[in-house]
Design a protein around this motif. Sequence first.
Motif, PDB file in Angstrom:
ATOM      1  N   LEU A 157      54.692  61.116  60.175  1.00  0.00           N
ATOM      2  CA  LEU A 157      54.636  62.606  59.931  1.00  0.00           C
ATOM      3  C   LEU A 157      54.845  63.185  58.832  1.00  0.00           C
ATOM      4  N   TYR A 206      47.608  61.664  60.382  1.00  0.00           N
ATOM      5  CA  TYR A 206      48.604  61.063  61.104  1.00  0.00           C
ATOM      6  C   TYR A 206      47.878  59.538  61.547  1.00  0.00           C
ATOM      7  N   ARG A 252      51.755  65.802  66.509  1.00  0.00           N
ATOM      8  CA  ARG A 252      51.322  64.542  66.175  1.00  0.00           C
ATOM      9  C   ARG A 252      52.531  63.498  66.554  1.00  0.00           C
ATOM     10  N   ARG A 257      50.146  56.808  60.096  1.00  0.00           N
ATOM     11  CA  ARG A 257      51.034  56.564  61.016  1.00  0.00           C
ATOM     12  C   ARG A 257      52.492  57.154  60.593  1.00  0.00           C
ATOM     13  N   ARG A 313      50.565  60.447  68.951  1.00  0.00           N
ATOM     14  CA  ARG A 313      50.973  59.242  69.189  1.00  0.00           C
ATOM     15  C   ARG A 313      50.614  58.571  70.333  1.00  0.00           C
ATOM     16  N   CYS A 315      51.775  64.764  57.191  1.00  0.00           N
ATOM     17  CA  CYS A 315      51.448  65.890  58.049  1.00  0.00           C
ATOM     18  C   CYS A 315      52.231  67.088  57.788  1.00  0.00           C
ATOM     19  N   GLU A 363      54.625  69.542  64.072  1.00  0.00           N
ATOM     20  CA  GLU A 363      54.268  68.222  63.838  1.00  0.00           C
ATOM     21  C   GLU A 363      54.776  67.187  64.578  1.00  0.00           C
TER      22      GLU A 363
END
Length: 266
Positions: free
Chosen positions: A205, A199, A151, A203, A156, A208, A147
């Motif tokens: 982690l 995500y 992510r 926004r 990002r 996730c 992650e």
Amino acid sequence: MLEENQNFPNAWQAFLLIIALFIAEILAGLLLHAAAASLAIDVAAQSALASVLGSGLVFVWLLHFKKLSYAQLFHPSSASIRATLFLLLPPILLVVPALILGLSVSLDWVESIFPLSDQEKALFESMQPNSAAAIVATCLLAPVLEEMMFRGIIMRSFLHQYGRAQAIWGSALLFGFAHLNMYQFIVGVVLGATLAWLYERTRSLWPCITLHCAYNSGLAVLSLIEPESVNSDPPWLSAPLVWLAVVLMAWAGIHALRRLLLPKPV
């Protein structure tokens, strides 16, 4: 501290970054293998430590290059971590059984068309978590590290450069590729798209990581319950009542996530 180099990596750079991560983990594994006899480290522990050390080196450079702290990497959202997890943890856990069963059925279908070779069967059997170190690596270390990369870094950056759908599916395809075989590629793309959407909506982690840990832990539990069924699902998973319960749980979880995360109509 403001993030620098926010457009790194792009799609091509992300591909190279995954290769660099593999190389770092292989080198760390070779060093640990050389020291294993004197340190009394078993194979599963070696693999887990190699992932941590290799990923650690890559992340130290990445965070320095992008001028990010670990706090900024894990939770760039303005919402509090406690509130985020309090609201999202229950619906996420409700969705996980459907992901496990749905992807298991999909893999059975793929394997019926492209049967596993003896080498592939041996490979997947060796990946089953059958020790404490392997369970920790599968259920905790792998989700957190993956992650952070896919992510926290890749998705990002993609969101700064590409459209929402492109960022989600581009990062999902890279996540599937990183598993290096056709069977896990399919799982990786579906799971990766789900995690990327989560995500993009939060926004953070932490949701996730929660989903990823729960998914891997569910598979680990099934492998421990039915150790003889490494390459097939246990029979009770096809029971109608099990599927009905899973579908109802998934419906409730998806409905809650949609209400919490989708924008309200004006």
